[in-house]
Design a protein around this motif. Structure first.
Motif, short mmCIF file in Angstrom:
data_model
loop_
_atom_site.label_atom_id
_atom_site.label_comp_id
_atom_site.label_asym_id
_atom_site.label_seq_id
_atom_site.Cartn_x
_atom_site.Cartn_y
_atom_site.Cartn_z
N CYS A 1 0.86 -1.21 0.00
CA CYS A 1 0.00 0.00 0.00
C CYS A 1 0.88 1.24 0.00
CB CYS A 1 -0.93 -0.05 1.22
SG CYS A 1 -1.80 1.49 1.55
N VAL A 2 1.92 1.25 0.83
CA VAL A 2 2.84 2.39 0.87
C VAL A 2 3.52 2.54 -0.50
CG1 VAL A 2 4.95 3.31 1.92
CG2 VAL A 2 3.26 2.12 3.35
N ARG A 3 3.92 1.42 -1.07
CA ARG A 3 4.58 1.47 -2.38
C ARG A 3 3.65 2.06 -3.44
NH1 ARG A 3 3.04 -1.06 -6.85
NH2 ARG A 3 2.41 -2.89 -5.65
N ILE A 4 2.39 1.63 -3.42
CA ILE A 4 1.43 2.13 -4.43
C ILE A 4 1.20 3.63 -4.22
CG2 ILE A 4 -0.98 1.98 -5.20
CD1 ILE A 4 -0.78 -1.08 -4.34
N ALA A 5 1.01 4.03 -2.97
CA ALA A 5 0.78 5.46 -2.70
C ALA A 5 2.00 6.26 -3.10
CB ALA A 5 0.46 5.67 -1.22
N ALA B 1 10.64 9.29 -3.83
CA ALA B 1 11.89 8.54 -4.06
C ALA B 1 12.48 8.07 -2.73
CB ALA B 1 12.88 9.43 -4.81
N VAL B 2 12.43 8.92 -1.72
CA VAL B 2 12.98 8.54 -0.41
C VAL B 2 12.20 7.34 0.14
CG1 VAL B 2 13.17 9.30 2.00
CG2 VAL B 2 13.83 10.84 0.16
N LEU B 3 10.90 7.41 -0.01
CA LEU B 3 10.05 6.35 0.52
C LEU B 3 10.29 5.04 -0.23
CD1 LEU B 3 7.96 5.83 2.61
CD2 LEU B 3 6.22 6.87 1.17
N LEU B 4 10.33 5.11 -1.54
CA LEU B 4 10.53 3.89 -2.33
C LEU B 4 11.90 3.28 -2.03
CD1 LEU B 4 8.91 5.03 -5.70
CD2 LEU B 4 7.98 3.41 -4.05
N ALA B 5 12.88 4.16 -1.77
CA ALA B 5 14.22 3.64 -1.48
C ALA B 5 14.24 2.86 -0.16
CB ALA B 5 15.22 4.79 -1.41
N LYS B 6 13.27 3.15 0.70
CA LYS B 6 13.25 2.44 1.99
C LYS B 6 12.95 0.95 1.81
CE LYS B 6 11.73 6.44 4.72
NZ LYS B 6 12.65 6.70 5.82
N PHE B 7 12.36 0.59 0.67
CA PHE B 7 12.31 -0.85 0.39
C PHE B 7 13.00 -1.18 -0.93
CE2 PHE B 7 8.29 0.72 -1.05
CZ PHE B 7 7.54 1.08 0.05
N GLY B 8 14.03 -0.42 -1.17
CA GLY B 8 14.96 -0.80 -2.23
C GLY B 8 14.47 -0.55 -3.65
N LEU B 9 13.38 0.20 -3.83
CA LEU B 9 12.92 0.45 -5.20
C LEU B 9 13.57 1.71 -5.76
CD1 LEU B 9 9.08 -0.25 -5.41
CD2 LEU B 9 10.99 -1.70 -6.06
N ALA B 10 14.11 1.61 -6.96
CA ALA B 10 14.79 2.76 -7.56
C ALA B 10 13.82 3.61 -8.37
CB ALA B 10 15.91 2.27 -8.46
N ALA B 11 12.66 3.05 -8.72
CA ALA B 11 11.71 3.80 -9.54
C ALA B 11 10.29 3.46 -9.11
CB ALA B 11 11.90 3.44 -11.01
N PRO B 12 9.34 4.39 -9.36
CA PRO B 12 7.95 4.10 -8.99
C PRO B 12 7.42 2.90 -9.77
CG PRO B 12 8.22 6.40 -9.67
CD PRO B 12 9.49 5.72 -9.99
N ALA C 1 13.42 -8.62 -0.17
CA ALA C 1 13.87 -7.22 -0.22
C ALA C 1 14.11 -6.72 1.20
CB ALA C 1 12.82 -6.37 -0.92
N ARG C 2 15.17 -5.89 1.35
CA ARG C 2 15.48 -5.33 2.67
C ARG C 2 14.64 -4.07 2.87
NH1 ARG C 2 17.51 -8.57 5.94
NH2 ARG C 2 17.87 -6.73 7.22
N VAL C 3 14.06 -3.92 4.02
CA VAL C 3 13.32 -2.68 4.29
C VAL C 3 13.85 -2.03 5.56
CG1 VAL C 3 11.21 -3.49 3.17
CG2 VAL C 3 11.47 -3.80 5.62
N ALA C 4 13.84 -0.70 5.58
CA ALA C 4 14.34 0.02 6.75
C ALA C 4 13.50 1.28 6.95
CB ALA C 4 15.80 0.41 6.52
#
Ligand code: MSP
Length: 652
Positions: free
Chosen positions: A458-462, A475-486, A499-502
């Motif tokens: 849900c966070v990723r979609i938002a 971008a900051v939020l997506l990077a928190k679970f390792g995604l480089a692009a929406p 996937a690592r999440v922080a």
């Protein structure tokens, strides 16, 4: 590949950009980002309008050539757009040769085709404002315009208050009237070409009256900072003819690829220029009108018109400094429906920031990421078969994102965000009802993993959908679970297993309201009982550096008359004053004079007002200036007739 060509108006280069300008550009940038995100080829054009009288005068005052002056000023806009992450594909300046060449080409073509003719133009000319006015415009209030027309009452320039004279001047005209029927037919056949509907109706209403021809020249003797007419170098072209052409001139040899533009975003004040003038110019030039002109509304500040003279212009840089660029972008698009007017206040901004960004979205992200760190060791499990609750949750996401897409593509940013926030809200609710903390206590690790994974999807979609509105935070939020692009896919199995999440720092840290100062400062200074002489300041008062007259001239001082004065509950020093400084409406000024003057004694008093001090909010009231008052640390007296003050007393 589908294409999308979007433009902003080109901004008057000598204006200081405020949130109204930022609004148009942020909207255009958001659409550019959205269409790019969806795989379309996008061209986003903005720029600056650099010719005209005002620029010439300002340059002369600054002791620069007009070109050197605009070269400096254009940076104000580029700098703000860069800070706001508005990434234009092209930035056009009307002083660039690539633009002036096209303008001259257009003028020559229209002239050759007989669409331009010379004629005498008569009107009320104001030497001080260097422009013509209509009889109605120069008629003083309460006077019959017929009296002015007959020369019995002198006309007055509405800008400068100076006398006007009836002047006849030879000029060039564009046969706009010849295109009235074609224009009407075009708008009726393409109702989407002027939006929202209310604005189209306004234009249609305007076109019910016969359309006149358009004066497109100014004698060079009066105005030299413009583009000379190719067929008569004694004249320059009217700034709007020059400015509107930017949308085509910027395309260079790509005109066939990109024209007609998909969307011109404009403010409602410049709708007629963009629909009547521009459409007919294009028709005469055998070019198609743009597919859509969308007129947005105006921002006011605490219900007052934003203007330099009222000193209430909201500085986007200050908001970026305090809240970051994404919060400003979000606020502008979320606060008012695109097309309607809206009001800015620092309280409204703070409220949205804390409630929607820090709380709704920020908390959803932070709690799901923190729990994933805590109970999943910061590693995402693989997706599992969804439960009914999970499916219902996903259905909310589908509806919300479908609505987001439809609304953004209809330029309804507010509604798009409202839709997306339904899903963010559902995400928080999902966590509350699924209660992964209880599941963890029960040792149901598999379901803890599934619930947190779903919340993170849900966070990723938002975050992915928000990439067009809050690009940095997305971008900051997506990077928190390792995604480089929406990734806009609305599914619960997009994030890769393992996937690592922080959690990291909160996305939008809560911001407290600025404390309202009890102690009056410069902007509300003032003072004591009339006639009581006050001691001169101590001999060790600080010495001041001499300043140039130019520095002094920056302070706009005006005579004001206090119309009303009242106490402010629970503030023992402040009085709220209504002061007439010769503007359309009196200013509200908070002054720290309550210990020295009673409200009743002040009404009718003449004071000196610093008019261009930045407005400041105290006790929820905006103070729009400062009165000159005498005294040291504590204000001793208003500097006003009839109030005795010892010579040598400081004034501030
Ligand atoms: N130079 C012309 C445009 C020429 S386009 C061919 C111009 N420039 S402007 O700088 O005055 O305005 C640019 C845009 O800012 C307009 O769309 C205008 O509506 C917008 N705004 C200026 N003040 C505004 C508000 N207070 N609120 C919202 N938008 C406002 O006009």
């Amino acid at each position: 590949m589908e294409r999308f060509y979007v433009t902003t108006p080109i901004y008057y280069v000598n204006d200081v950009p405020h949130i109204g300008h930022a609004y148009t550009t942020v909207a255009a940038d958001t659409l550019a980002r959205w269409h790019r995100l969806n795989g379309r080829e996008v061209r986003f054009l903005t720029g600056t309008d650099e010719h005209g009288q005002k620029v010439m005068r300002a340059a002369a005052k600054a002791g620069r050539t007009p070109q050197a002056h605009v070269d400096l000023l254009v940076e104000n806009f580029k700098h703000l757009w860069t800070r706001l992450d508005c990434g234009w594909d092209d930035f056009i300046r009307t002083t660039e040769p690539r633009h002036t060449t096209v303008v001259r080409g257009f003028l020559q073509q229209l002239h050759d085709q007989g669409h331009i003719y010379a004629n005498d133009y008569s009107g009320w000319y104001s030497t001080s404002a260097e422009r013509f006015w209509s009889t109605e415009e120069v008629t003083p209030t309460g006077v019959d315009p017929a009296e002015v027309a007959a020369g019995r009452v002198p006309g007055v320039c509405p800008d400068t208050g100076q006398a006007v004279e009836w002047l006849t001047e030879r000029n060039y005209f564009f046969r706009m009237s010849a295109f009235q029927d074609r224009l009407l037919a075009h708008i009726e056949a393409n109702p989407g070409c002027i939006r929202p509907d209310m604005r189209r109706n306004e234009v249609l209403g305007f076109l019910r009256k016969p359309l006149g021809d358009l004066c497109i020249s100014r004698p060079k003797a009066r105005l030299s900072w413009g583009i000379p007419l190719p067929f008569d170098e004694d004249y320059v072209t009217y700034v709007w003819f020059d400015a509107l052409t930017n949308y085509v001139s910027a395309l260079g040899d790509q005109r066939d690829v990109w024209w007609p533009a998909d969307l011109h975003i404009v403010g409602k004040d410049i709708l007629t220029f963009h629909t009547v003038y521009w459409f007919t110019m294009l028709m005469a030039l055998d070019l198609a009108p743009p597919k859509c002109v969308y007129a947005h509304g105006w921002w006011t500040v605490r219900k007052a018109k934003m203007s330099k003279s009222a000193g209430n212009m909201v500085d986007p840089h200050a908001l970026i400094d305090r809240y970051g660029p994404d919060a400003l972008r979000y606020f502008l698009l979320r606060e008012i429906p695109f097309g309607g007017d809206g009001d800015y206040s620092p309280e409204a901004f703070l409220l949205r920031y804390n409630a929607e960004l820090a709380n709704d979205l920020g908390n959803l992200a932070h709690r799901s990421l923190s729990m994933a760190e805590k109970w999943l060791g910061g590693e995402l499990p693989a997706a599992t078969e969804p439960t009914d609750d999970d499916r219902a949750f996903l259905a909310v996401g589908k509806a919300a994102t479908d609505s987001f897409r439809a609304q953004i593509e209809a330029y309804q940013f507010k509604q798009a965000l409202e839709g997306l926030w339904e899903f963010v809200g559902a995400g928080n609710k999902y966590l509350d009802t699924q209660a992964p903390w209880s599941l963890a206590k029960k040792g149901d690790t598999a379901r803890v993993g599934a619930v947190l994974r779903n919340a993170l999807e849900c966070v990723r979609i938002a975050a992915s959908h928000l990439a067009c509105i809050c690009p940095q935070k997305s971008a900051v939020l997506l990077a928190k679970f390792g995604l480089a692009a929406p990734d806009l896919a609305v599914a619960l199995d997009v994030l890769p297993a393992g996937a690592r999440v922080a959690a990291g720092d909160p996305l939008f840290p809560r911001i407290e309201a600025e404390p309202e100062p009890e102690e009056p400062t410069m902007s509300e200074t003032a003072a004591p009982a009339p006639v009581a002489p006050v001691p001169a300041p101590a001999a060790d008062a600080p010495a001041f550096e001499p300043i140039d007259f130019a520095d002094f001239a920056k302070i706009q001082l005006k005579v004001g008359k206090i119309l009303a004065a009242e106490r402010i509950p629970k503030a023992d020093k402040l009085l709220k004053l209504s002061v007439d400084v010769g503007e359309a409406t009196p200013r509200t000024i908070l002054a720290g004079i309550a210990k020295a003057h009673t409200p009743e004694s002040l009404v009718g008093t003449q004071v000196t007002v610093v008019c261009n001090l930045k407005p400041r909010v105290m006790r929820g009231i905006e103070s729009q200036g400062m009165l000159l008052a005498a005294g040291g640390e504590d204000v001793a007296a208003l500097v006003a007739p009839g109030i005795a003050i010892a010579p040598g007393t400081g004034v501030k």
